[in-house]
Design an enzyme around this catalytic site. Sequence first.
Site, mmCIF file in Angstrom:
data_model
loop_
_atom_site.group_PDB
_atom_site.id
_atom_site.type_symbol
_atom_site.label_atom_id
_atom_site.label_comp_id
_atom_site.label_asym_id
_atom_site.label_seq_id
_atom_site.Cartn_x
_atom_site.Cartn_y
_atom_site.Cartn_z
ATOM 1 N N CYS A 11 0.864 -1.182 0.000
ATOM 2 C CA CYS A 11 0.000 0.000 0.000
ATOM 3 C C CYS A 11 0.902 1.234 0.000
ATOM 4 O O CYS A 11 2.071 1.147 -0.390
ATOM 5 C CB CYS A 11 -0.978 -0.024 1.181
ATOM 6 S SG CYS A 11 -0.202 0.026 2.805
ATOM 7 N N ASN A 14 2.328 1.404 4.383
ATOM 8 C CA ASN A 14 2.659 0.142 5.069
ATOM 9 C C ASN A 14 2.355 0.207 6.568
ATOM 10 O O ASN A 14 3.019 -0.441 7.376
ATOM 11 C CB ASN A 14 4.127 -0.276 4.833
ATOM 12 C CG ASN A 14 4.453 -1.708 5.250
ATOM 13 O OD1 ASN A 14 5.588 -2.017 5.602
ATOM 14 N ND2 ASN A 14 3.495 -2.601 5.210
ATOM 15 N N CYS A 16 -1.357 0.875 7.482
ATOM 16 C CA CYS A 16 -2.805 0.638 7.625
ATOM 17 C C CYS A 16 -3.259 -0.611 6.886
ATOM 18 O O CYS A 16 -3.594 -1.621 7.497
ATOM 19 C CB CYS A 16 -3.605 1.841 7.131
ATOM 20 S SG CYS A 16 -3.322 3.348 8.070
ATOM 21 N N ARG A 17 -3.292 -0.552 5.556
ATOM 22 C CA ARG A 17 -3.912 -1.630 4.785
ATOM 23 C C ARG A 17 -3.032 -2.853 4.574
ATOM 24 O O ARG A 17 -3.482 -3.987 4.780
ATOM 25 C CB ARG A 17 -4.355 -1.103 3.406
ATOM 26 C CG ARG A 17 -5.502 -0.128 3.477
ATOM 27 C CD ARG A 17 -5.674 0.619 2.179
ATOM 28 N NE ARG A 17 -4.537 1.490 1.906
ATOM 29 C CZ ARG A 17 -4.334 2.170 0.791
ATOM 30 N NH1 ARG A 17 -5.202 2.059 -0.191
ATOM 31 N NH2 ARG A 17 -3.286 2.953 0.656
ATOM 32 N N SER A 18 -1.784 -2.655 4.112
ATOM 33 C CA SER A 18 -0.987 -3.844 3.786
ATOM 34 C C SER A 18 -0.615 -4.684 5.012
ATOM 35 O O SER A 18 -0.526 -5.909 4.889
ATOM 36 C CB SER A 18 0.244 -3.496 2.933
ATOM 37 O OG SER A 18 1.101 -2.587 3.574
ATOM 38 N N ASP A 126 -8.304 3.646 1.146
ATOM 39 C CA ASP A 126 -7.355 4.085 2.170
ATOM 40 C C ASP A 126 -8.124 4.557 3.412
ATOM 41 O O ASP A 126 -8.871 5.534 3.334
ATOM 42 C CB ASP A 126 -6.525 5.234 1.588
ATOM 43 C CG ASP A 126 -5.411 5.675 2.513
ATOM 44 O OD1 ASP A 126 -5.389 5.245 3.681
ATOM 45 O OD2 ASP A 126 -4.547 6.453 2.059
HETATM 46 P P1 4NP Z 1 -1.732 2.830 4.118
HETATM 47 O O1 4NP Z 1 -2.384 4.171 4.696
HETATM 48 O O2 4NP Z 1 -1.210 3.168 2.753
HETATM 49 O O3 4NP Z 1 -2.895 1.888 4.072
HETATM 50 O O4 4NP Z 1 -0.660 2.411 5.095
HETATM 51 C C1 4NP Z 1 -1.715 5.377 4.755
HETATM 52 C C2 4NP Z 1 -0.780 5.598 5.736
HETATM 53 C C3 4NP Z 1 -0.137 6.822 5.826
HETATM 54 C C4 4NP Z 1 -0.427 7.816 4.898
HETATM 55 C C5 4NP Z 1 -1.368 7.582 3.908
HETATM 56 C C6 4NP Z 1 -2.001 6.367 3.847
HETATM 57 N N1 4NP Z 1 0.205 9.066 4.997
HETATM 58 O O5 4NP Z 1 -0.103 9.952 4.191
HETATM 59 O O6 4NP Z 1 1.060 9.258 5.884
#
Ligand code: 4NP
Length: 155
Positions: A11, A14, A16-18, A126
């Site tokens: 993602c 790294n 939240c989702r992955s 997201d």
């Molecule tokens: P992820 O979510 O891609 O599912 O881990 C996010 C985590 C952090 C950010 C965006 C999405 N960020 O902008 O810091």
Amino acid sequence: MHTKPSVLFVCLGNICRSPLAEAAFCKAAEEASLDVLVDSAGTAAYHVGKAPDPRSIREAAQHGIGISHYRGRQIAREDFDRFTHIFALDESNLSDILEIAPSGTSAHIGLLMDVIEGNSGIEVADPYYGGEAGFATTWEDVSQAAAALVRILQR
Ligand code: 4NP
């Protein structure tokens, strides 16, 4: 001869989702006695070395999985040699992965939700800027994909 499958979930951050995809797939693979290497990474470097988002940690814990020891890392060129399958959580992640993929890589690279029949082009949204409910939705998505992926890799 089959090489042991190895799956990388990718993602943006790294955190939240992955990590949830990694946890859901580890659990599904274990339950199916599928021997597979599993990891996750982000396309961005913002959260390298960080634990998953507390909301992801809580969501995984609700399904009996501890992920607080996971640490964020950024996808690297070596990953295209180390993994047989690389799955992007959304279209933006997919295009970022394809941009850095070495030409001639033999890794299967695709959108995660595509492993579910009839689900072509669907993204895992997201949840970072939303509330807790978004993380429950993420879990539903990635656990459905994990089950489908286990069936694919068992063939
Ligand atoms: P992820 O979510 O891609 O599912 O881990 C996010 C985590 C952090 C950010 C965006 C999405 N960020 O902008 O810091």
